[in-house]
Design an enzyme around this catalytic site. Structure first.
Site, PDB file in Angstrom:
ATOM      1  N   LYS A 249      31.654  89.709 -42.409  1.00 47.91           N
ATOM      2  CA  LYS A 249      31.952  90.894 -41.692  1.00 47.91           C
ATOM      3  C   LYS A 249      31.134  91.879 -42.266  1.00 47.91           C
ATOM      4  O   LYS A 249      31.490  92.420 -43.340  1.00 47.91           O
ATOM      5  CB  LYS A 249      33.254  90.999 -41.563  1.00 47.91           C
ATOM      6  CG  LYS A 249      33.604  92.303 -40.779  1.00 47.91           C
ATOM      7  CD  LYS A 249      35.103  92.334 -40.281  1.00 47.91           C
ATOM      8  CE  LYS A 249      35.531  93.269 -39.307  1.00 47.91           C
ATOM      9  NZ  LYS A 249      35.080  94.493 -39.448  1.00 47.91           N
ATOM     10  N   ARG A 254      27.602  98.455 -34.658  1.00 50.69           N
ATOM     11  CA  ARG A 254      27.375  97.422 -33.799  1.00 50.69           C
ATOM     12  C   ARG A 254      26.263  97.763 -32.830  1.00 50.69           C
ATOM     13  O   ARG A 254      26.373  98.722 -32.358  1.00 50.69           O
ATOM     14  CB  ARG A 254      28.940  96.909 -33.052  1.00 50.69           C
ATOM     15  CG  ARG A 254      28.627  95.937 -32.185  1.00 50.69           C
ATOM     16  CD  ARG A 254      29.392  94.748 -32.542  1.00 50.69           C
ATOM     17  NE  ARG A 254      29.787  93.769 -31.409  1.00 50.69           N
ATOM     18  CZ  ARG A 254      30.830  93.415 -31.297  1.00 50.69           C
ATOM     19  NH1 ARG A 254      31.990  93.611 -31.683  1.00 50.69           N
ATOM     20  NH2 ARG A 254      31.052  92.544 -30.281  1.00 50.69           N
ATOM     21  N   ARG A 269      28.918 100.426 -29.489  1.00 56.19           N
ATOM     22  CA  ARG A 269      30.133  99.802 -29.260  1.00 56.19           C
ATOM     23  C   ARG A 269      30.711 100.472 -27.961  1.00 56.19           C
ATOM     24  O   ARG A 269      31.453  99.659 -27.421  1.00 56.19           O
ATOM     25  CB  ARG A 269      31.045  99.884 -30.335  1.00 56.19           C
ATOM     26  CG  ARG A 269      32.458  99.401 -30.526  1.00 56.19           C
ATOM     27  CD  ARG A 269      33.238  99.876 -31.543  1.00 56.19           C
ATOM     28  NE  ARG A 269      34.153  99.047 -31.763  1.00 56.19           N
ATOM     29  CZ  ARG A 269      35.285  99.420 -31.353  1.00 56.19           C
ATOM     30  NH1 ARG A 269      35.428 100.173 -30.283  1.00 56.19           N
ATOM     31  NH2 ARG A 269      36.448  98.502 -31.646  1.00 56.19           N
ATOM     32  N   GLU A 299      25.169  93.539 -36.190  1.00 51.75           N
ATOM     33  CA  GLU A 299      25.466  94.595 -36.964  1.00 51.75           C
ATOM     34  C   GLU A 299      24.295  95.018 -37.651  1.00 51.75           C
ATOM     35  O   GLU A 299      23.692  94.550 -38.406  1.00 51.75           O
ATOM     36  CB  GLU A 299      26.475  94.406 -37.619  1.00 51.75           C
ATOM     37  CG  GLU A 299      27.405  95.369 -38.603  1.00 51.75           C
ATOM     38  CD  GLU A 299      28.626  96.110 -37.624  1.00 51.75           C
ATOM     39  OE1 GLU A 299      28.607  95.559 -36.229  1.00 51.75           O
ATOM     40  OE2 GLU A 299      29.139  96.971 -38.151  1.00 51.75           O
ATOM     41  N   PHE A 339      24.357  88.338 -34.725  1.00 48.78           N
ATOM     42  CA  PHE A 339      25.355  87.110 -34.535  1.00 48.78           C
ATOM     43  C   PHE A 339      25.849  86.953 -33.195  1.00 48.78           C
ATOM     44  O   PHE A 339      26.402  85.777 -32.963  1.00 48.78           O
ATOM     45  CB  PHE A 339      26.630  87.733 -35.363  1.00 48.78           C
ATOM     46  CG  PHE A 339      27.282  89.110 -34.829  1.00 48.78           C
ATOM     47  CD1 PHE A 339      27.610  89.012 -33.450  1.00 48.78           C
ATOM     48  CD2 PHE A 339      27.234  90.126 -35.661  1.00 48.78           C
ATOM     49  CE1 PHE A 339      28.367  90.358 -33.230  1.00 48.78           C
ATOM     50  CE2 PHE A 339      27.758  91.120 -35.210  1.00 48.78           C
ATOM     51  CZ  PHE A 339      28.247  91.393 -34.041  1.00 48.78           C
ATOM     52  N   ARG A 414      39.557  91.254 -26.564  1.00 46.83           N
ATOM     53  CA  ARG A 414      39.954  90.991 -27.860  1.00 46.83           C
ATOM     54  C   ARG A 414      41.094  89.686 -27.764  1.00 46.83           C
ATOM     55  O   ARG A 414      41.894  89.632 -27.229  1.00 46.83           O
ATOM     56  CB  ARG A 414      40.848  92.136 -28.392  1.00 46.83           C
ATOM     57  CG  ARG A 414      40.884  92.055 -29.944  1.00 46.83           C
ATOM     58  CD  ARG A 414      41.639  93.360 -30.111  1.00 46.83           C
ATOM     59  NE  ARG A 414      41.139  94.560 -30.206  1.00 46.83           N
ATOM     60  CZ  ARG A 414      40.174  94.882 -31.246  1.00 46.83           C
ATOM     61  NH1 ARG A 414      39.937  94.427 -32.187  1.00 46.83           N
ATOM     62  NH2 ARG A 414      39.754  96.420 -31.154  1.00 46.83           N
TER      63      ARG A 414
END
Ligand code: ATP
Length: 583
Positions: A249, A254, A269, A299, A339, A414
């Protein structure tokens, strides 16, 4: 052709209401009366913009310029307009309540599309046109407006619509205007894929729900990002996911990168266009991405190639600037740790499983300094994942993000398909919360001269589109930072509780939820004072924070709807309790 007066009158009703149900009813009645050529502009106007977040033209209309336009329109001296502005605090109200310039009897009524197009032309001329030219254009629009219409025409260029209507409310109203609430999921899905509610409304009105259901991601339109849930320990990750992919992480920015032939755009984001800020990433995408069209996510962090290490966030954040970009780039070049892959050549990858998307990233990227695929450990062994987590922490990273191997990319969601794990929860709250400010209190004692002593902060519940209070925060900032915060909050002040705010506390100053601050606290407690969490687990009392303080000031990359959710706070409370009972 719907007259703009119909919109202006609905806007006045929306502004005055404290009930969300009434808000949905007013808005759906308004939308119902519009046709497919009007609904797109009307949705943008309700959002207080002239386009989607990533493409809305910027006005650059100063207060001074608006004052001069009002003086010309009303035939009153500039000094008088300035005095009225000080009294009302808003040019829209000055136009409506104080000047009340009646339009000439012969002037044709303004239509919705006409107002939208005139404002767009004005915005487009903002950068280049002469000051007098802009004033003339605004005055000629005002001459055809009623006082109520003038109020809203003036508020758009200065970015102060303050209707208090969130996207979730607009989506509910759109669903009802074309059927019923069952349309909401299909509207929301399309919005998550294109981030353009005006376009979604237009498609719904012109081609119906089936066309919306067929919506796909498109290069050039930011896709709302997927987010991660939290768990209490690594064993819980394995329990939920079994064998999964575990990635470092990173703590940076982002970025969603869209490559379209030779063109590259980078979205934040928040779906803001950050392309100009990161020229090094733009160049890297042009040379390293082998597909001619692609959407990648990752990121970005400041990277030291000599030592092969990433800089901490405090260094990376220096790349977030609008001036001195070349110098900052030379001092702190960025590397994008890629990612995810949402689109490649002609294929929408969002429905493909994680493993397939990751495999394609490896074949898509040429070696180079600016872009690198994020590493991933595939494992179902909690001990092995723990060791991997500890290595990331030792390398100065934030922790890990675990991802379900067969999961699609869930735009705007989420869920437990992504789980972040930063540090162990040892009974106390170890993570910060992003809270929306819904009101503020005048300072007492030494704080009196600041005009602000505390802010009333809230979490967000997307399901009911409500902001529910969690804390009154009075510390963590310098006096200058408090004054700067008050100045920003004054711009969003409203005379009554905003319709989407649910509060048992009545602060002296309400503000439309707009600004988000990062707050740290010792723990989450139960308390009858706040409304966050009331009703969860049949509890009549809400949650509150013990010793809350602001840690990172206003989070410019968060919209109020990006605040920590009520559900997350309830989960954190549960994690805290479980960690305690184990200790
Ligand atoms: P936080 O404050 O913890 O970063 P957040 O609200 O910004 O949380 P979350 O979904 O909760 O967003 O945490 C995931 C964030 O972590 C992403 O938004 C992204 O910016 C960042 N991130 C860093 N590395 C990864 C990774 N390998 N995969 C996904 N997200 C990552």
């Amino acid at each position: 052709m719907t007259p703009f007066s119909r919109l202006a009158s609905a806007f006045s009703t929306l502004e005055a209401t404290s009930s969300r149900t009434a808000m949905v009813a007013t808005l759906s009645a308004l939308l119902k009366s519009l046709d497919e050529d009007e609904v797109q502009s009307a949705v943008y106007l309700v959002q207080g913009r002239l386009g989607p977040q990533f493409d809305a033209p910027q006005f650059g209309f100063s207060e001074k310029l608006t004052t001069r336009a009002l003086a010309e329109w009303s035939g009153r001296p500039v000094a008088e307009i300035e005095r009225l502005y000080r009294t009302h605090g808003d040019h829209g109200l000055v136009a409506e309540k104080a000047l009340r310039v009646e339009k000439t009897g012969r002037a044709a009524p303004l239509s919705t599309v006409e107002v939208y197009e005139a404002l767009r032309a004005l915005a487009e001329a903002s950068g280049s046109g002469s000051v007098q030219g802009k004033i003339n254009a605004l005055v000629s629009l005002l001459r055809r407006a009623t006082p109520e219409e003038a109020k809203y025409i003036l508020r758009i260029p200065v970015g102060r619509m303050r209707l208090g209507v969130g996207d979730a409310t607009i989506m509910d109203a759109l669903a009802i205007s074309r059927g019923d609430k069952t349309l909401r999921p299909v509207i929301e899905r399309a919005y998550n894929l294109c981030s353009d509610l005006g376009l979604v409304a237009r498609t719904l009105y012109s081609a119906g729900p089936k066309a919306l259901a067929a919506f796909k991601v498109e290069v050039g339109r930011p896709v709302k990002m997927q987010f991660a849930e939290r768990v209490k320990d690594i064993a819980d990750i394995v329990r939920r996911m079994g064998k999964c992919a575990v990635e470092p992480k990173y703590d940076g920015f982002r970025c969603q990168v869209h490559k379209d032939g030779t063109g590259v755009r980078i979205f934040s984001r928040n779906q803001e266009d950050n392309t100009a800020m990161f020229p090094d990433i733009v160049r890297a995408v042009a040379t390293q991405v082998k597909a001619s069209r692609a959407i990648l996510e990752g990121e970005a962090l400041a990277y030291d190639a000599q030592t092969d290490t990433f800089f901490p966030f405090q260094v990376t954040v220096q790349r977030k600037r609008t001036h001195g970009i070349a110098e900052a780039e030379a001092a702190y070049p960025l590397r994008l740790n890629v990612f995810d892959l949402l689109y490649a050549d002609r294929t929408d990858m969002t429905c493909e499983p994680y493993q397939k998307r990751r495999a394609r990233i490896r074949t898509l990227l040429k070696a180079g300094a600016g872009l690198a695929p994020a590493p991933a450990l595939v494992s179902g062994d909690a001990d092995e994942i723990t060791r991997y987590f500890e290595t990331q922490i030792a390398d100065g990273l934030e922790g890990i993000v675990a991802k379900r191997l067969d999961s699609p990319y869930e735009a705007g969601k989420r869920s437990f398909n992504w789980i972040k794990f930063k540090r162990a929860y040892h009974g106390a709250l170890k993570d910060t919360l992003d809270l929306a400010i819904v009101g503020y209190f005048a300072g007492r004692g030494a704080r009196a001269k600041l005009g602000i002593g505390a802010v009333l902060c809230a979490v967000y519940d997307a399901k009911s589109d409500r902001f529910r209070t969690l804390a009154k925060v009075a510390s963590g900032q310098s006096d200058d930072a408090w004054i700067a915060l008050r100045t920003r909050l004054e711009k969003h002040a409203v005379s009554h509780r905003p319709a989407r705010v649910d509060s048992r506390i009545e602060p002296p100053y309400w503000v439309e939820p707009t600004l988000v601050v990062e707050v740290f606290a010792d723990e989450i407690t139960r308390s009858p004072v706040h409304t966050a969490g009331v009703g969860t687990d049949d509890e009549p009392t809400g949650f509150a924070l013990r010793f809350p303080r602001i840690v990172r000031g206003v989070r410019e990359d968060r919209q109020p709807e990006d605040a920590t959710t009520e559900r997350e706070v309830a989960r954190l409370f549960g994690l805290q309790r479980r960690a305690r009972s184990k200790a």
